[in-house]
Design an enzyme around this catalytic site. Structure first.
Site, short mmCIF file in Angstrom:
data_model
loop_
_atom_site.label_atom_id
_atom_site.label_comp_id
_atom_site.label_asym_id
_atom_site.label_seq_id
_atom_site.Cartn_x
_atom_site.Cartn_y
_atom_site.Cartn_z
N ASP A 248 3.61 -22.76 39.75
CA ASP A 248 3.11 -22.19 40.99
C ASP A 248 3.64 -20.77 41.17
OD1 ASP A 248 5.74 -22.41 42.15
OD2 ASP A 248 5.33 -24.53 42.49
N LYS A 270 -0.85 -20.23 44.99
CA LYS A 270 -1.71 -19.39 45.82
C LYS A 270 -1.25 -17.95 45.65
CE LYS A 270 -3.49 -18.92 50.53
NZ LYS A 270 -3.39 -19.42 51.92
#
Length: 457
Positions: A248, A270
């Protein structure tokens, strides 16, 4: 190639070491470890040489060097602080066609001694050809950190198994696949390290009898808070053995650069231009890749079991019968506070620490009354957008507005940014910061001005 790397069998073979000081002592240890019959010639000897001689581990010859000491020797080392003597040893050895090492004078030597990583029977040697010993030493230290300490035990055990493996598997390809399975089996390595013979036997039997198709597995690895130097040794070993790494945005580029080069990389965070992958989809990615027989590393910032959803991911794997293991990491609270000069506990200010998430599942609510008490430190993960609410709730439940507070952005990285003030200013402080960020509230924040070491470097 200026030198041919070789490993010498010196067991029960005569070797001469000229020199009796500290440097010579280090060379003597290597020769003794190799099982050589060592004769040491010098005017004076360190006490350790006398201990060895009294134990009949080597022979001391006190006096000037004479060439006849080299008769019948296989190898010689000149390790005195007298260049003339070292030159005499080198020339006498050359005349007798005996390999000779001259300490700190590679041009006079017929062989050089490398930096060694000893995982006997596995040995790794690193050399710069005598041009840069410090560089060779630094490379050795890096390799020491990468190679597990149990490798020697594993190599010895593999030697004991060779005959059975050859009998069990008919082809070279089958045997190779078996050894690949054995050498990456964490359970076997740990059992050997713990000298758990029953577990070793059980694991070996399972490896020998199960299908050779590689069984997939998942390893949750905590990458730490950002600084690649804070990745654990075991974490480094795992990412360098992975077939696929699922990571991530909290995992730094420096850490990703340490991943095995041919491993597949799956980004699930993200970031600008990307949408966050839902947790259920991440669970399915791990499951799918492991079911292909691949070694999957789920690489998470911080520690996978502290607000990392590691437990949720493992539940999915457990239900599917996929083997898994966990490598803890340094959590953000520990790393960010240390790099900000904020001790999480202190006898005068905080007898406890509360790690709190800024996100709860729908319907969840924090126990603000317990959070607002004195003599503790609060650390809020993922709480930047909730800073106004955190301020409001804590003050409403009795915490003083002048309670020291800080926000750490990109903690432990070279881009780390820290702002500090009071709880009453928390919403204003948050406007100056961006994610990823950590909020720290408590009297210990007041020590930052005194203990802030990282920004001063």
């Amino acid at each position: 190639m200026d030198h041919l790397p070789i490993f010498c069998q010196l067991r029960q073979r005569d070797c001469l070491l000229v020199g009796g000081g500290d440097v010579a002592e280090r060379k003597a240890r290597l020769l003794l470890d190799a099982g050589a019959n060592v004769t040491v010639n010098a005017l004076d000897f360190t006490p350790q040489f006398q201990v060895w001689a009294d134990s009949q581990m080597l022979t001391l010859v006190q006096g000037e060097f004479i060439p006849s000491l080299l008769d019948n020797c296989w190898l010689a080392i000149a390790a005195t602080d007298d260049e003339t003597v070292n030159q005499q040893v080198s020339e006498a050895a050359e005349a007798r066609r005996i390999f000779c090492n001259v300490v700190d004078a590679p041009r006079q030597a017929s062989f050089i001694m490398p930096s060694i990583i000893d995982r006997s029977p596995l040995m790794v040697a690193v050399s710069s050809g005598g041009t840069s010993p410090v560089l060779a030493r630094l490379l050795r230290e890096k390799l020491e950190s990468i190679l597990p300490l149990h490798l020697g035990q594993l190599a010895r055990y593999a030697g004991h198994l060779r005959a059975r493996v050859k009998q069990q598997f008919a082809t070279v390809g089958e045997r190779r696949r078996f050894w690949e399975k054995l050498f990456v089996n964490d359970r076997l390595a740990q059992s050997l390290a713990n000298d758990d013979r029953q577990a070793v036997a059980d694991t070996t039997e399972q490896l020998l009898t199960e299908p050779l198709e590689h069984r997939g597995e998942v390893v949750l690895v905590g990458a730490g808070p950002g600084d690649a130097g804070l990745l654990t040794l075991k974490g480094l070993q795992q990412i360098q053995q992975a077939d696929v790494v699922v990571y991530d945005r909290l995992v730094s580029d420096d850490i990703m650069n340490l991943v095995r080069r041919d491993a597949d990389r799956v980004f699930v965070g993200k970031r600008s231009g990307y949408h966050c992958v839902p947790q259920e989809e991440i669970n399915q990615i791990l499951l799918r890749e492991a079911q292909k027989g691949r070694r999957v590393v789920r690489l998470k910032g911080g520690d996978p079991f502290i607000f990392g959803r590691g437990g949720e991911e493992l539940e999915t794997l457990c239900e599917a019968g996929i083997p898994f293991s966990v490598v803890p990491g340094i959590t953000a609270a520990s790393g960010c506070s240390a790099y900000s000069g904020i001790p999480l506990t202190h006898r005068d200010f905080a007898q406890g620490v509360r790690l709190v998430t800024g996100h709860l599942k729908t319907g969840g609510e924090l126990d603000w009354a317990n959070l607002a008490v004195e003599k503790q430190t609060l650390v809020f993960y993922m709480g930047l957008n909730q800073a106004p609410a955190i301020r409001e709730k804590l003050i409403a439940h009795g915490m003083a507005e002048d309670m020291p507070a800080a926000i750490v952005e990109n903690g432990t990285a070279v881009t780390q940014k820290v702002v500090s003030g009071t709880l009453g200013q928390l919403d204003i402080l948050a406007q100056q910061m961006a994610s990823p960020a950590l909020i720290i509230v408590g009297r210990v924040v007041g020590l930052r001005d005194k203990l802030n070491w990282f920004s001063n470097h």
